[in-house]
Structure formats: C-alpha cells, structure tokens
Write an enzyme that holds these catalytic residues in place. Sequence first.
Site, PDB file in Angstrom:
ATOM      1  N   LYS A   1       0.848  -1.203   0.000  1.00 43.06           N
ATOM      2  CA  LYS A   1       0.000   0.000   0.000  1.00 43.06           C
ATOM      3  C   LYS A   1       0.881   1.249   0.000  1.00 43.06           C
ATOM      4  CE  LYS A   1      -1.811   2.883   2.927  1.00 43.06           C
ATOM      5  NZ  LYS A   1      -1.832   4.120   2.125  1.00 43.06           N
TER       6      LYS A   1
ATOM      7  N   GLY B   1       7.343   5.215   7.897  1.00 42.02           N
ATOM      8  CA  GLY B   1       6.494   6.384   8.051  1.00 42.02           C
ATOM      9  C   GLY B   1       6.722   7.023   9.400  1.00 42.02           C
ATOM     10  N   SER B   2       5.686   7.657   9.907  1.00 42.61           N
ATOM     11  CA  SER B   2       5.839   8.409  11.151  1.00 42.61           C
ATOM     12  C   SER B   2       5.878   7.487  12.366  1.00 42.61           C
ATOM     13  CB  SER B   2       4.671   9.388  11.292  1.00 42.61           C
ATOM     14  OG  SER B   2       3.454   8.677  11.335  1.00 42.61           O
ATOM     15  N   THR B   3       6.514   7.963  13.427  1.00 41.51           N
ATOM     16  CA  THR B   3       6.570   7.195  14.673  1.00 41.51           C
ATOM     17  C   THR B   3       5.165   7.000  15.237  1.00 41.51           C
ATOM     18  OG1 THR B   3       8.823   7.885  15.135  1.00 41.51           O
ATOM     19  CG2 THR B   3       7.516   7.237  17.037  1.00 41.51           C
ATOM     20  N   GLU B   4       4.332   8.024  15.071  1.00 40.74           N
ATOM     21  CA  GLU B   4       2.958   7.956  15.584  1.00 40.74           C
ATOM     22  C   GLU B   4       2.197   6.777  14.952  1.00 40.74           C
ATOM     23  OE1 GLU B   4       1.011  11.508  14.417  1.00 40.74           O
ATOM     24  OE2 GLU B   4      -0.882  10.975  15.416  1.00 40.74           O
TER      25      GLU B   4
ATOM     26  N   GLY C   1       3.552   4.338  13.278  1.00 37.90           N
ATOM     27  CA  GLY C   1       4.333   3.128  13.558  1.00 37.90           C
ATOM     28  C   GLY C   1       3.907   2.470  14.867  1.00 37.90           C
TER      29      GLY C   1
ATOM     30  N   GLU D   1      10.200   1.412  10.282  1.00 37.16           N
ATOM     31  CA  GLU D   1      11.224   2.407   9.923  1.00 37.16           C
ATOM     32  C   GLU D   1      10.585   3.760  10.150  1.00 37.16           C
ATOM     33  OE1 GLU D   1      14.507   2.132   9.654  1.00 37.16           O
ATOM     34  OE2 GLU D   1      14.048   0.543   8.234  1.00 37.16           O
TER      35      GLU D   1
ATOM     36  N   CYS E   1      13.752  10.737   6.287  1.00 36.79           N
ATOM     37  CA  CYS E   1      13.643  10.331   7.694  1.00 36.79           C
ATOM     38  C   CYS E   1      14.956  10.543   8.433  1.00 36.79           C
ATOM     39  CB  CYS E   1      13.144   8.906   7.814  1.00 36.79           C
ATOM     40  SG  CYS E   1      13.986   7.767   6.742  1.00 36.79           S
TER      41      CYS E   1
ATOM     42  N   GLU F   1      10.113  16.052  14.904  1.00 31.79           N
ATOM     43  CA  GLU F   1      10.460  15.881  13.488  1.00 31.79           C
ATOM     44  C   GLU F   1       9.614  16.839  12.654  1.00 31.79           C
ATOM     45  OE1 GLU F   1       9.402  12.173  11.458  1.00 31.79           O
ATOM     46  OE2 GLU F   1      11.399  12.183  10.557  1.00 31.79           O
TER      47      GLU F   1
HETATM   48  P1  NAP Z   1       2.237   8.359   7.977  1.00 30.92           P
HETATM   49  O1  NAP Z   1       0.921   8.861   8.374  1.00 30.92           O
HETATM   50  O2  NAP Z   1       3.051   7.629   8.965  1.00 30.92           O
HETATM   51  O3  NAP Z   1       2.029   7.479   6.660  1.00 30.92           O
HETATM   52  C1  NAP Z   1       2.875   6.468   6.205  1.00 30.92           C
HETATM   53  C2  NAP Z   1       2.047   5.361   5.575  1.00 30.92           C
HETATM   54  O4  NAP Z   1       1.197   4.763   6.571  1.00 30.92           O
HETATM   55  C3  NAP Z   1       1.098   5.850   4.504  1.00 30.92           C
HETATM   56  O5  NAP Z   1       0.998   4.859   3.505  1.00 30.92           O
HETATM   57  C4  NAP Z   1      -0.183   6.004   5.266  1.00 30.92           C
HETATM   58  O6  NAP Z   1      -1.298   6.002   4.448  1.00 30.92           O
HETATM   59  C5  NAP Z   1      -0.151   4.802   6.150  1.00 30.92           C
HETATM   60  N1  NAP Z   1      -1.004   4.858   7.317  1.00 30.92           N
HETATM   61  C6  NAP Z   1      -1.481   5.960   7.971  1.00 30.92           C
HETATM   62  N2  NAP Z   1      -2.242   5.595   9.017  1.00 30.92           N
HETATM   63  C7  NAP Z   1      -2.264   4.248   9.049  1.00 30.92           C
HETATM   64  C8  NAP Z   1      -2.860   3.274   9.892  1.00 30.92           C
HETATM   65  N3  NAP Z   1      -3.592   3.625  10.951  1.00 30.92           N
HETATM   66  N4  NAP Z   1      -2.666   1.970   9.628  1.00 30.92           N
HETATM   67  C9  NAP Z   1      -1.910   1.587   8.583  1.00 30.92           C
HETATM   68  N5  NAP Z   1      -1.326   2.456   7.735  1.00 30.92           N
HETATM   69  C10 NAP Z   1      -1.485   3.777   7.967  1.00 30.92           C
HETATM   70  O7  NAP Z   1       3.083   9.542   7.438  1.00 30.92           O
HETATM   71  P2  NAP Z   1       2.498  10.834   6.732  1.00 30.92           P
HETATM   72  O8  NAP Z   1       1.159  11.223   7.195  1.00 30.92           O
HETATM   73  O9  NAP Z   1       2.646  10.607   5.297  1.00 30.92           O
HETATM   74  O10 NAP Z   1       3.530  11.887   7.238  1.00 30.92           O
HETATM   75  C11 NAP Z   1       3.435  12.435   8.554  1.00 30.92           C
HETATM   76  C12 NAP Z   1       4.788  12.519   9.188  1.00 30.92           C
HETATM   77  O11 NAP Z   1       5.422  11.240   9.188  1.00 30.92           O
HETATM   78  C13 NAP Z   1       5.783  13.371   8.437  1.00 30.92           C
HETATM   79  O12 NAP Z   1       5.632  14.711   8.645  1.00 30.92           O
HETATM   80  C14 NAP Z   1       7.052  12.828   8.990  1.00 30.92           C
HETATM   81  O13 NAP Z   1       7.315  13.359  10.250  1.00 30.92           O
HETATM   82  C15 NAP Z   1       6.798  11.370   9.110  1.00 30.92           C
HETATM   83  N6  NAP Z   1       7.294  10.591   7.957  1.00 30.92           N
HETATM   84  C16 NAP Z   1       8.396   9.842   8.149  1.00 30.92           C
HETATM   85  C17 NAP Z   1       8.884   9.100   7.097  1.00 30.92           C
HETATM   86  C18 NAP Z   1      10.088   8.260   7.245  1.00 30.92           C
HETATM   87  O14 NAP Z   1      10.628   7.836   6.251  1.00 30.92           O
HETATM   88  N7  NAP Z   1      10.523   7.960   8.431  1.00 30.92           N
HETATM   89  C19 NAP Z   1       8.272   9.127   5.866  1.00 30.92           C
HETATM   90  C20 NAP Z   1       7.119   9.891   5.693  1.00 30.92           C
HETATM   91  C21 NAP Z   1       6.640  10.603   6.770  1.00 30.92           C
HETATM   92  P3  NAP Z   1      -1.907   7.393   3.910  1.00 30.92           P
HETATM   93  O15 NAP Z   1      -0.780   8.346   3.704  1.00 30.92           O
HETATM   94  O16 NAP Z   1      -2.520   6.990   2.647  1.00 30.92           O
HETATM   95  O17 NAP Z   1      -2.851   7.878   4.944  1.00 30.92           O
END
Ligand code: NAP
Length: 502
Positions: A200, A253-256, A258, A275, A309, A406
Amino acid sequence: MDLSDIHHLLSERASAFLQRGTHDLFIDGQWSAAHSGQRLTTVNPASEAVIAQVANACPQDVDRAVRAAHRAFHEGPWGRMRPVDRERLMLRLADLIETHAQALAEVESLDNGKSAAIARAVDLNMAIDSLRYMAGWATKIDGLTREHNVPFAPDAQMFTYTRREPVGVVAAVVPWNFPLLMALWKIGPALAAGCTIVLKPAEQTPLTALMLAELVQEAGFPPGVVNVITGDGPGTGAPLVSHPLVNKVSFTGSTEVGKLIGHACMDNMTRVTLELGGKSPVIVLDDCDPATAAAGAANAIFFNHGQVCCAGSRLYVHKKMFDRVVADVADHAAKLTLGHGLDPGAQMGPLVSQEQMERVCGYIDIGRSQGAEVVTGGGRAGQRGYFVQPTVLTGVQPDHRVAREEIFGPVLVAMPYDDLDEVAARANDTPFGLGASIWSNNLSKVHRLIPKIQAGTVWVNCHSTLDPGMPFGGYKQSGFGRDLGRAALDSYLETKSVFIQL
Ligand code: NAP
Ligand code: MG
C-alpha cells in the site's frame, strides 16, 4: 503548469500512463476497481493540478488482496519455484525498472514534487541496485547442520539442522517521500525470501507503485505474488496491517502511525519492521573546514526538501566557528533554486502536500514564538504550489519544539556547543535514533564519538549515504528492525529447527 502543458516533456510511457487518468487496484495479477467504487485524487504539488484518480481500497479489497497473496504463497507456483528462478524474475523486474527508469522518475516527480533528474539519479538507481542486491540473496539462504548436544540423550543418534523459511504474506505500507524506493526496499527482501506481498503506497503518491505493478506483470511473476492496493491510512492501511492472514508487516512512516501498527501487529503476533521518524544530528568538530561542513550540513537537511527520515535537522557546531558555518549554510539555502520537478534548473521542489506545507510552516512559526531567530527562509515561497523556503533557525534551546520534534521539511535548527562529551549528550537527547553525521578528520575524536552516538547509522564526512548491503534502521523510537542488507532479508525468514532421531 497543467497536465496538458507537460506531456511534451514526458517520455512516452509516462505520458501514456498519465493519459489513462484513472487507475485500478492490482490484485491476483488483474486490475479491478475498488469494491466501493470510490476513488482518491492525487495532485502535482508544484501546480496543485489533479494528475490522476486512483481506487480507494476498502476492507473488502484488502481482504481480496491478502487472500490472493495467501493463495499465491501456499498454492501457486511461487512456493515451488527454485530460488534461482525467483532470482531470475527479480532480475527481470530490475531490468524493466531500469528500461523505464526515466518514465518512473517523471511520474514520481509529478506525484511527489521532487526533481525528476534527482529521482532518476538517486531514487531509481538505488531502487534498481537494491532489487538486484536482494535478488542475489535468493540463492544464498542457508540453514545449519550441527552435531547434536541433547543433554538428556547423550547416546542418541541424532541429525539436527535448521531451515530458513519465508515468513509468508507480507503487508508493506510505505510513505510519500521516496515512494518507489521504499516500496522496493520492502519488496526486494520479501521476494528473495520467497514471500508474497500486498503493497500500500501513501495516498499522496500512489502512481509509481501502480507503474511498478505493470512491470511486475510484464516480468512474469505468478498472479498474487505482488499485489498493489491504493487507499488511505485508516480505510486501507489499518485493515491491511491487522488482517489475520498477514504474517509480516513492513512499514516506513511516522513514529505515531508506527506505534499504532506495532500494537495492531502484536494482537496477531504478526512480525513487524518499523522504519520511523528521526531528528538526526550533524556534529561539526572544531578541526573541520567550515566550508566543507557547511556544504555537508546544507545537503543533509535540504536534500529531498528535508522530507527524509534521516535528514540532518539538528546542526551542532563547535562555538569557535558557529557563526561562520551557519552563515555559509544560510548562503547555500538562499541560493537554492525552487521550481517544478520537471524543470532541469530546479534544485528544490515543493513539499508533497498542502498539509505538509502548513505543518512545516507551522513549525517555523512555533520556532519564532519560542524565541528562534530566522537566519534565512521563514515560510512559504510563492502563491502556487506547496513550496517552502529553505530555512535556518538559531537561538533555539534544547527544549524548544523545533529542536525536539520531526519537522520533515527544509528547516534546520543550528546550535553551538563547547566540548565532545557535551555534544554527544545533546545529540542523544532525543527520543529518536535514526542517523547522525560527524564532520572531522580527527580520527581519535571521531572514533571516541561513534560508540557514544545512539543511532542506527553514523556517517563521517558525509550524510544520508546509503548502500543496498548496509542495514538501515533506527535505535530508540526511530524504529524496530532494519531495511537493506542481510539484516533485512533475515526479517522475512523464520528459522525452523529440525531434530531427527536415527
Ligand atoms: P504516515 O501517516 O506515517 O504514513 C505512512 C504510511 O502509513 C502511509 O501509507 C499512510 O497512508 C499509512 N497509514 C497511515 N495511518 C495508518 C494506519 N492507521 N494503519 C496503517 N497504515 C497507515 O506519514 P504521513 O502522514 O505521510 O507523514 C506524517 C509525518 O510522518 C511526516 O511529517 C514525517 O514526520 C513522518 N514521515 C516519516 C517518514 C520516514 O521515512 N521515516 C516518511 C514519511 C513521513 P496514507 O498516507 O494513505 O494515509
Ligand atoms: Mg501527489
């Protein structure tokens, strides 16, 4: 620029893909609309124009995809295939990605905002190399044979050995900052191990995953081995990671999010690699040439517009050259050319979405309100597109939010320090632990510092350098497990111990 204005700039495959306008889900080797009929739109963040509509997968679609992957794992030809044949399919896919690398880079650029030239040079090259690296592991997965040491059967004749077996169905959930690359960091080791996958992509950047699905089809993978479902986090990602037939989740993705996923996985004992975020320090020691340090620090934060990240978002400079290095970093920042990702002159594109632009600008305002000084940048650039000025903040205290959280944008927080022990403690004073860089040629100081830094990667005189064979992942709240390298492969395998009494 509107979509109709840019087709002449695109390679044939990218143009043909985009002209289709709407895209379905790739499940069990076939394309189908979402069960609900719902779609999501994706925009070009440089122009805010809609570039495509994709299916919004609902729980029924998730279930169909997971069951296809489950069937492909347990019943299809994939499970019986020799490792060398898996390797051959993976290499064929890598060749196809290479053939269409320019088109993939262009679509990545339009969907994410990043420069197409940089996406071709960095994202695509790294994706291709990572897939080839992992393909090589398919034929090198070995168990052990051992002399037995069973304490209560010393006289028994016993044959003991271990088998490495694929964990099963993998759910890969990836973010928007390196969409195709992150997908391949998950798909590569999963395929090498013999797993099947449901991917996804992030809702902001679904397009290159769908192009990848077409290439998976062209490469000749059996149906159900790789499935791609588009949708949002709560509606698609959440039912995917908690599906009982999923054996492993790999998330970036985000720690939250994660943490949410980690909890969901624990309920089913699903294996999980996470990650997550970072707040990586860039540590400039007092012997370093200030110009070298400044160029390195600027690249560490502004590459990919700070949406990395492991971005070097906290800069610690020895106080004797703090002013000089900060002035030089600010100078680099001010000279960066912002523009559309297809413009070869653009060094930095827009952030991925309006939400991300507002988040990042919000952090700059929080910094100001807590007393930070804006050395350069400071807010949105232009009125159209989600551009943010590369920004450098000073006068920041360790407990300020901009020093702790972050930001995930082109915002650097620069702070002076006095001595080595102090800077090690301050570098570690964060819940995160993804990366850190040290800038110095003083071997003794560098080697004393490396063991003290709590981070999954330490770079010396470079930052964010990656290699398909070097494990990448976080200490502390930056994650759990590793991508890349043999460490990643291992996390897609179970170990079975076998005892045969003869
Ligand atoms: P995110 O919310 O953590 O999204 C990452 C992935 O997880 C997306 O595919 C997202 O889908 C999916 N996701 C969201 N909620 C989920 C859930 N409850 N269950 C399963 N999958 C879920 O990250 P973001 O909203 O794109 O970005 C927010 C913050 O995350 C950024 O500002 C940054 O701080 C951090 N981030 C970190 C990294 C990294 O490489 N460490 C990468 C991106 C972002 P949808 O996007 O389709 O909702
Ligand atoms: Mg987009």
